[in-house]
Design a protein around this motif. Structure first.
Motif, short mmCIF file in Angstrom:
data_model
loop_
_atom_site.label_atom_id
_atom_site.label_comp_id
_atom_site.label_asym_id
_atom_site.label_seq_id
_atom_site.Cartn_x
_atom_site.Cartn_y
_atom_site.Cartn_z
N THR A 112 0.82 -1.21 0.00
CA THR A 112 0.00 0.00 0.00
C THR A 112 0.85 1.27 0.00
OG1 THR A 112 -0.21 -0.06 2.41
CG2 THR A 112 -1.95 -1.13 1.12
N ASN A 113 2.14 1.12 -0.20
CA ASN A 113 3.06 2.26 -0.21
C ASN A 113 2.64 3.28 -1.27
OD1 ASN A 113 5.30 3.81 0.43
ND2 ASN A 113 6.63 2.72 -0.99
N GLY A 114 2.33 4.49 -0.83
CA GLY A 114 1.97 5.55 -1.76
C GLY A 114 0.52 5.58 -2.18
N LEU A 115 -0.29 4.63 -1.73
CA LEU A 115 -1.70 4.61 -2.13
C LEU A 115 -2.52 5.52 -1.22
CD1 LEU A 115 -2.33 0.81 -2.81
CD2 LEU A 115 -1.62 2.59 -4.42
N ASP A 116 -3.55 6.13 -1.78
CA ASP A 116 -4.45 6.94 -0.95
C ASP A 116 -5.35 6.01 -0.15
OD1 ASP A 116 -6.74 6.22 -2.53
OD2 ASP A 116 -6.33 7.87 -3.90
N VAL A 117 -6.15 6.58 0.72
CA VAL A 117 -6.98 5.79 1.64
C VAL A 117 -7.93 4.87 0.89
CG1 VAL A 117 -8.76 5.93 3.44
CG2 VAL A 117 -6.81 7.50 3.49
N MET A 118 -8.60 5.37 -0.14
CA MET A 118 -9.57 4.55 -0.87
C MET A 118 -8.87 3.42 -1.64
SD MET A 118 -12.38 5.56 0.19
CE MET A 118 -13.45 4.57 -0.84
N ALA A 119 -7.74 3.73 -2.28
CA ALA A 119 -7.00 2.71 -3.01
C ALA A 119 -6.48 1.64 -2.05
CB ALA A 119 -5.85 3.34 -3.79
N THR A 120 -6.06 2.05 -0.86
CA THR A 120 -5.59 1.10 0.15
C THR A 120 -6.72 0.17 0.56
OG1 THR A 120 -3.88 2.60 0.96
CG2 THR A 120 -4.65 0.90 2.48
N ARG A 121 -7.89 0.72 0.79
CA ARG A 121 -9.05 -0.12 1.17
C ARG A 121 -9.41 -1.09 0.07
NH1 ARG A 121 -12.72 1.88 5.55
NH2 ARG A 121 -14.10 0.38 4.58
N HIS A 122 -9.42 -0.61 -1.19
CA HIS A 122 -9.73 -1.50 -2.32
C HIS A 122 -8.70 -2.62 -2.43
CE1 HIS A 122 -13.08 0.83 -3.73
NE2 HIS A 122 -12.35 1.90 -3.95
N LEU A 123 -7.43 -2.28 -2.26
CA LEU A 123 -6.39 -3.30 -2.34
C LEU A 123 -6.54 -4.32 -1.22
CD1 LEU A 123 -3.89 -4.55 -3.56
CD2 LEU A 123 -2.50 -2.91 -2.27
#
Length: 195
Positions: A112-123
């Motif tokens: 999740t390095n560098g991902l925003d909050v929503m992208a982190t949740r999706h991942l």
């Protein structure tokens, strides 16, 4: 530098890593800490290159690339050169590259390095889906919230040695007054004191 084992064996999906390193590597999807994208290639070309290395036929490769671009919301950068990508965009493309051949074993370093909050949740949701489908995910992270949300078994390594293992629930039971971050810090401090 190639590291060789002092003892023991390592297997990926039943394939001995020492005896058949290339066969074992084909079974893995790897997301390194440094994305390692080719800066002069577009996102699509970076993913396609790795798909071809894994022997995917053109039609299948194109379907998988389209699916990954959609799933990782890379449409806006799919045909841009990677040279100017943000950290989050680089991470997403590197993840797509790791998944293009649909491996059953994933090795992810700080996914999740560098991902925003929503992208982190999706991942995180996607990693749970992959796990539910039988994919083995080996995750390296310093983000204890991520570790707690995703792992079934935890191994804490400090100074090159395993200092503590167990499920997050078992570790919380063993250390009832500490959260996972405090347990991690105590394990690392203990390892440093013994070194």
């Amino acid at each position: 530098t190639v590291l060789t084992a002092d003892s023991g064996t390592a297997r990926v999906g039943g394939t001995d890593l020492a005896a058949s390193p290339l066969a074992a590597r084909r079974l893995l999807g790897v997301l390194p800490h440094n994305s390692g994208l080719y800066p002069q290639l577009t996102a699509r070309e970076n993913i396609a290159y790795y798909g071809r290395l894994h022997g995917l036929a053109d039609e299948l490769l194109e379907r998988r690339i389209a699916k990954l671009i959609d799933r990782l919301e890379l449409g806006a950068v799919a045909d841009r050169k990677a040279k100017g990508f943000s950290q989050g965009e680089r991470t997403k493309v590197a993840l797509a590259r790791a998944l293009v051949h649909e491996p059953k074993h994933l090795l992810l370093d700080e996914p999740t390095n560098g991902l925003d909050v929503m992208a982190t949740r999706h991942l995180r949701d996607w990693l749970r889906e992959l796990r539910a489908e039988g994919c083995c995910v080996l995750l390296s992270s310093h983000v204890m919230q991520e570790v707690e949300a995703l792992v079934d078994d935890l191994v804490i390594i400090a100074a090159g040695h395993v200092t503590l293992t167990g499920t997050p629930a078992a570790l919380r039971e063993r250390f009832p007054s500490k959260n996972l971050e405090e347990i991690f810090v105590a394990a690392v401090d203990g390892a440093r004191a013994r070194a």
